[in-house]
Design an enzyme around this catalytic site. Structure first.
Site, PDB file in Angstrom:
ATOM      1  N   ASN A   1       0.438  -1.925   0.197  1.00 23.58           N
ATOM      2  CA  ASN A   1      -0.203   0.085  -0.040  1.00 23.58           C
ATOM      3  C   ASN A   1       1.267   1.473  -0.154  1.00 23.58           C
ATOM      4  O   ASN A   1       0.336   1.959  -0.742  1.00 23.58           O
ATOM      5  CB  ASN A   1      -0.548  -0.296   1.129  1.00 23.58           C
ATOM      6  CG  ASN A   1      -0.121  -0.123   2.262  1.00 23.58           C
ATOM      7  OD1 ASN A   1       0.497  -0.651   2.363  1.00 23.58           O
ATOM      8  ND2 ASN A   1      -0.709   0.264   3.589  1.00 23.58           N
ATOM      9  N   GLU A  12       2.771  -4.891  12.236  1.00 22.63           N
ATOM     10  CA  GLU A  12       1.922  -4.022  12.349  1.00 22.63           C
ATOM     11  C   GLU A  12       1.051  -4.768  11.540  1.00 22.63           C
ATOM     12  O   GLU A  12       1.319  -5.071   9.654  1.00 22.63           O
ATOM     13  CB  GLU A  12       2.820  -2.734  11.663  1.00 22.63           C
ATOM     14  CG  GLU A  12       2.512  -1.745  12.271  1.00 22.63           C
ATOM     15  CD  GLU A  12       1.418  -1.381  10.859  1.00 22.63           C
ATOM     16  OE1 GLU A  12       0.003  -1.352  11.350  1.00 22.63           O
ATOM     17  OE2 GLU A  12       1.427  -0.879  10.340  1.00 22.63           O
ATOM     18  N   CYS A  20      -4.198   1.500   6.241  1.00 22.40           N
ATOM     19  CA  CYS A  20      -4.331   0.546   7.443  1.00 22.40           C
ATOM     20  C   CYS A  20      -4.666   1.427   9.009  1.00 22.40           C
ATOM     21  O   CYS A  20      -5.641   1.361   9.252  1.00 22.40           O
ATOM     22  CB  CYS A  20      -2.569   0.305   8.217  1.00 22.40           C
ATOM     23  SG  CYS A  20      -1.098   0.159   8.069  1.00 22.40           S
ATOM     24  N   GLU A  78       6.944   0.677  16.269  1.00 25.56           N
ATOM     25  CA  GLU A  78       8.375   1.054  15.307  1.00 25.56           C
ATOM     26  C   GLU A  78       7.904   2.713  15.534  1.00 25.56           C
ATOM     27  O   GLU A  78       7.590   3.436  16.512  1.00 25.56           O
ATOM     28  CB  GLU A  78       7.486   0.533  13.979  1.00 25.56           C
ATOM     29  CG  GLU A  78       7.340  -0.964  13.499  1.00 25.56           C
ATOM     30  CD  GLU A  78       7.487  -1.195  11.988  1.00 25.56           C
ATOM     31  OE1 GLU A  78       6.158  -0.669  11.268  1.00 25.56           O
ATOM     32  OE2 GLU A  78       8.186  -1.210  11.079  1.00 25.56           O
TER      33      GLU A  78
HETATM   34  O1  TXE Z   1      -0.739  -8.526   2.327  1.00 31.19           O
HETATM   35  P1  TXE Z   1       0.038 -10.215   2.980  1.00 31.19           P
HETATM   36  P2  TXE Z   1      -2.166  -9.206   1.640  1.00 31.19           P
HETATM   37  C1  TXE Z   1      -4.353  -6.155   4.448  1.00 31.19           C
HETATM   38  C2  TXE Z   1      -5.599  -5.727   4.345  1.00 31.19           C
HETATM   39  C3  TXE Z   1      -5.437  -6.912   3.296  1.00 31.19           C
HETATM   40  C4  TXE Z   1      -4.909  -7.846   3.807  1.00 31.19           C
HETATM   41  C5  TXE Z   1      -4.068  -9.054   2.193  1.00 31.19           C
HETATM   42  O2  TXE Z   1      -6.517  -5.679   4.355  1.00 31.19           O
HETATM   43  O3  TXE Z   1      -6.645  -6.746   2.242  1.00 31.19           O
HETATM   44  O4  TXE Z   1      -4.277  -7.595   4.440  1.00 31.19           O
HETATM   45  O5  TXE Z   1      -3.264  -7.760   1.531  1.00 31.19           O
HETATM   46  C6  TXE Z   1       3.919 -11.571   2.857  1.00 31.19           C
HETATM   47  N1  TXE Z   1       5.545 -15.571   4.402  1.00 31.19           N
HETATM   48  N2  TXE Z   1      -3.158  -5.582   4.664  1.00 31.19           N
HETATM   49  O6  TXE Z   1      -2.550  -9.837   1.016  1.00 31.19           O
HETATM   50  O7  TXE Z   1      -0.062 -11.424   2.196  1.00 31.19           O
HETATM   51  C7  TXE Z   1       3.461 -10.870   0.975  1.00 31.19           C
HETATM   52  O8  TXE Z   1       4.900 -11.141   0.034  1.00 31.19           O
HETATM   53  C8  TXE Z   1       6.407 -13.857   4.508  1.00 31.19           C
HETATM   54  C9  TXE Z   1      -2.600  -4.673   5.520  1.00 31.19           C
HETATM   55  O9  TXE Z   1      -2.019  -8.286   0.162  1.00 31.19           O
HETATM   56  O10 TXE Z   1      -0.295  -9.985   4.693  1.00 31.19           O
HETATM   57  C10 TXE Z   1       4.168  -9.332   1.568  1.00 31.19           C
HETATM   58  O11 TXE Z   1       5.142  -9.028   1.396  1.00 31.19           O
HETATM   59  N3  TXE Z   1       5.838 -13.139   4.097  1.00 31.19           N
HETATM   60  C11 TXE Z   1      -1.793  -3.918   5.132  1.00 31.19           C
HETATM   61  C12 TXE Z   1       3.772  -8.859   2.811  1.00 31.19           C
HETATM   62  O12 TXE Z   1       3.738 -10.508   3.211  1.00 31.19           O
HETATM   63  C13 TXE Z   1       4.662 -12.939   3.275  1.00 31.19           C
HETATM   64  C14 TXE Z   1      -0.903  -3.881   4.511  1.00 31.19           C
HETATM   65  C15 TXE Z   1       2.084  -8.276   2.719  1.00 31.19           C
HETATM   66  O13 TXE Z   1       1.463  -9.146   2.579  1.00 31.19           O
HETATM   67  C16 TXE Z   1       3.895 -14.969   3.391  1.00 31.19           C
HETATM   68  C17 TXE Z   1      -1.277  -4.793   3.155  1.00 31.19           C
HETATM   69  C18 TXE Z   1       4.519 -15.617   4.323  1.00 31.19           C
HETATM   70  N4  TXE Z   1       3.736 -16.815   4.415  1.00 31.19           N
HETATM   71  C19 TXE Z   1      -2.478  -5.388   3.614  1.00 31.19           C
HETATM   72  N5  TXE Z   1       3.097 -13.968   3.084  1.00 31.19           N
HETATM   73  C20 TXE Z   1      -1.162  -2.905   6.405  1.00 31.19           C
HETATM   74  N6  TXE Z   1      -0.947  -3.553   7.829  1.00 31.19           N
HETATM   75  O14 TXE Z   1      -0.960  -1.837   6.335  1.00 31.19           O
HETATM   76  C21 TXE Z   1       3.396 -13.372   2.698  1.00 31.19           C
HETATM   77  N7  TXE Z   1       3.853 -12.702   2.967  1.00 31.19           N
END
Ligand code: TXE
Length: 480
Positions: A150, A248, A282, A460
């Site tokens: 994001n 986070e 977020c 953080e």
């Molecule tokens: O996030 P992911 P996604 C929330 C938001 C969104 C939902 C899913 O609601 O719709 O999460 O989004 C890495 N081991 N937020 O699926 O998967 C991934 O490659 C290690 C809130 O896109 O959590 C990426 O680099 N790493 C949030 C990172 O995790 C892993 C911002 C985040 O992706 C992994 C984004 C694993 N097993 C989404 N699986 C905020 N807090 O701001 C995934 N990743």
């Protein structure tokens, strides 16, 4: 264009030659490929980091500070290039990338270039025992930074800067959905003279590359920002290895509006806190709770202001809302709008996908306002993470507080009031890591940043990040 991994200061293709398509969300087309790195690539990155550690952890603070400042300077110099890349990769308005994302990435490096020279630890004299204790804060070793799509460069650098400032070497993975600015950062790091292996960037899917990083037995700390489900999974993998974790995660933040607030400022800020970055922050205030006395007026004025927002091709300067990050994400966000009526909600504005001329296959959605009857519905309980907000009225302070806290998340909250007593009562009783009063997203990088409950663990920012990335050791010396 093919993005490469950045390992030991060099740009390398993935060992197994696996690639993933990279989309431009504004037009819904593939415009490049990124490595889908495997365990072998992660191992190579780890070895480079491990080899660099002895030297980097002994580099003077002045040298580290100078290199971080240089990185900040180069990010500022390359702002137009980085902003254009971020907007293209993510779908965010170019104006936002230029004014928020990229300046903040530079600020992250500049802040930690300064902070590391001011970081200190404690001493405790054990009086009467002829002993003195002091705390050594040593870098951990090889640490991981995993970031989301994001605010790509903004959040990637928010982790990397304190990690390397405090003497660690890093294996980092940006989101596979928005890898471009991390790739460009690697070039900047070389140009700034960051020694080889201090920062290593491996690209790829969370389930392959991310998983390999988290499972690596010698990567001792993980700083992660992303979804709550992913965070829980990472915690379950890391816990048996006793890794240090900073998570986070998601939010479902209340925006609580009282009749005694500065109305115009509140209205303008609420439009931003609802829809900035297509609602994909977020910290966005996705549940708007309004004191009943001004509810109807607010509803009318808010709808009017939101209807004036211009949706369009993110590369154009004068638009407010760009494209959502991916087709899958657009469908996920839209699915929440589709259940609104079944949940007793009413779409007051928006709700539809938008077709933009010359960008017909892009992922555009109207900013959407849904009136809900209860806080118990999925729209109010689950993180939607898109341009969708709900609104509902409340009568008294206690009710507002109860509604605000009645979710599993606890990242941030916003309060609009000019009543000091109420400000203090809410500030103390809101179960969130951040409370903004009469403002939103005003960030001072010295403050602790993070959430409570399902929004994560750890903080953080400021010295908190330097504490996370160092291991405290008690030295006790007795003397005669
Ligand atoms: O996030 P992911 P996604 C929330 C938001 C969104 C939902 C899913 O609601 O719709 O999460 O989004 C890495 N081991 N937020 O699926 O998967 C991934 O490659 C290690 C809130 O896109 O959590 C990426 O680099 N790493 C949030 C990172 O995790 C892993 C911002 C985040 O992706 C992994 C984004 C694993 N097993 C989404 N699986 C905020 N807090 O701001 C995934 N990743």
């Amino acid at each position: 264009m093919k993005i490469q991994n950045y390992i030991n200061g060099e740009f390398l293709p993935p060992i197994a030659n696996g690639w993933i398509d990279n989309y431009n969300p504004a037009i819904g087309e593939v415009y490049g490929q990124i490595p889908n790195s495997t365990k072998e690539d992660v191992e190579k990155a780890y070895e480079a980091a491990e080899n660099a550690f002895a030297s980097w952890s002994n580099t003077t603070l002045a040298t580290r500070s100078k290199i971080l400042s240089k990185i900040a300077e180069l990010i500022k110099e390359k702002l137009p290039l980085l902003a254009a890349a971020e907007s293209k990769d993510n779908g965010k308005p170019i104006s936002l990338a230029k004014t928020i994302d990229i300046p903040r990435a530079a600020a992250n490096f500049q802040f930690y270039a300064n902070a590391i020279t001011q970081f200190s630890s404690e001493a405790h004299e054990s009086i009467g025992l002829n002993a003195v204790n002091f705390t050594l804060r040593q870098p951990i070793g090889v640490v991981a930074c995993i970031s989301p799509w994001n605010l790509p460069l903004y959040l990637f650098t928010w982790k990397i800067a304190p990690a390397i400032a405090s003497g660690n070497c890093v294996v980092a993975k940006p989101s596979e959905i928005t890898p471009m600015t991390a790739f460009l950062l690697a070039e900047i790091c070389n140009e700034a003279g960051l020694p080889k292996g201090v920062l290593n960037i491996v690209h790829g899917l969370g389930t392959t590359t991310g998983q390999a990083i988290v499972e690596h037995p010698n990567i001792k700390a993980i700083s992660f920002t992303g979804g709550t489900k992913t965070g829980a999974h990472i915690a379950s993998v890391a816990a048996p290895m006793f890794k240090k974790l900073s998570l986070e995660l998601g939010g479902k933040n209340p925006n609580i509006i009282f009749a005694d607030c500065d109305y115009e400022k509140m209205l303008a800020t609420t439009v931003r806190s609802s829809f900035a970055n297509q609602g994909q922050i977020c910290l966005c205030g996705s549940r708007i709770l309004v004191e009943e006395k001004i509810y109807e007026k607010f509803k009318k004025d808010f709808i009017k202001k939101v209807s004036e927002l211009k949706i369009g091709n993110p590369s154009e300067e004068n638009i407010h809302i760009g494209a959502l990050v991916s087709k899958e994400h657009l469908e996920k966000v839209k699915s929440y709008i589709d259940i609104a009526e079944d949940e007793g909600g009413k779409v007051l504005f928006g709700g539809n996908k938008v077709t933009i001329i010359d960008c017909e296959n892009g992922y555009y959605l109207q900013p959407t306002i849904i009136e809900v009857k209860s806080n118990k519905c999925r729209l109010n309980q689950e993180e939607i993470f898109g341009p969708v907000v709900t609104i509902m009225p409340f009568k008294i302070d206690e009710e507002a507080l109860q509604l605000a806290n009645d979710v599993k998340y606890g990242l941030s909250s916003t309060l609009w009031t000019n009543n000091l007593k109420r400000t203090m009562q809410f500030s103390k009783q809101l179960h969130t890591g951040i409370v903004w009063v009469n403002t939103w997203m005003l960030r001072d990088l010295r403050t602790p940043f993070g959430g409570q409950k399902a929004s994560g663990i750890g903080r953080e920012g400021g010295f908190e990040a330097l504490r996370f990335f160092t291991e405290p050791k008690n030295i006790c010396i007795q003397y005669e």
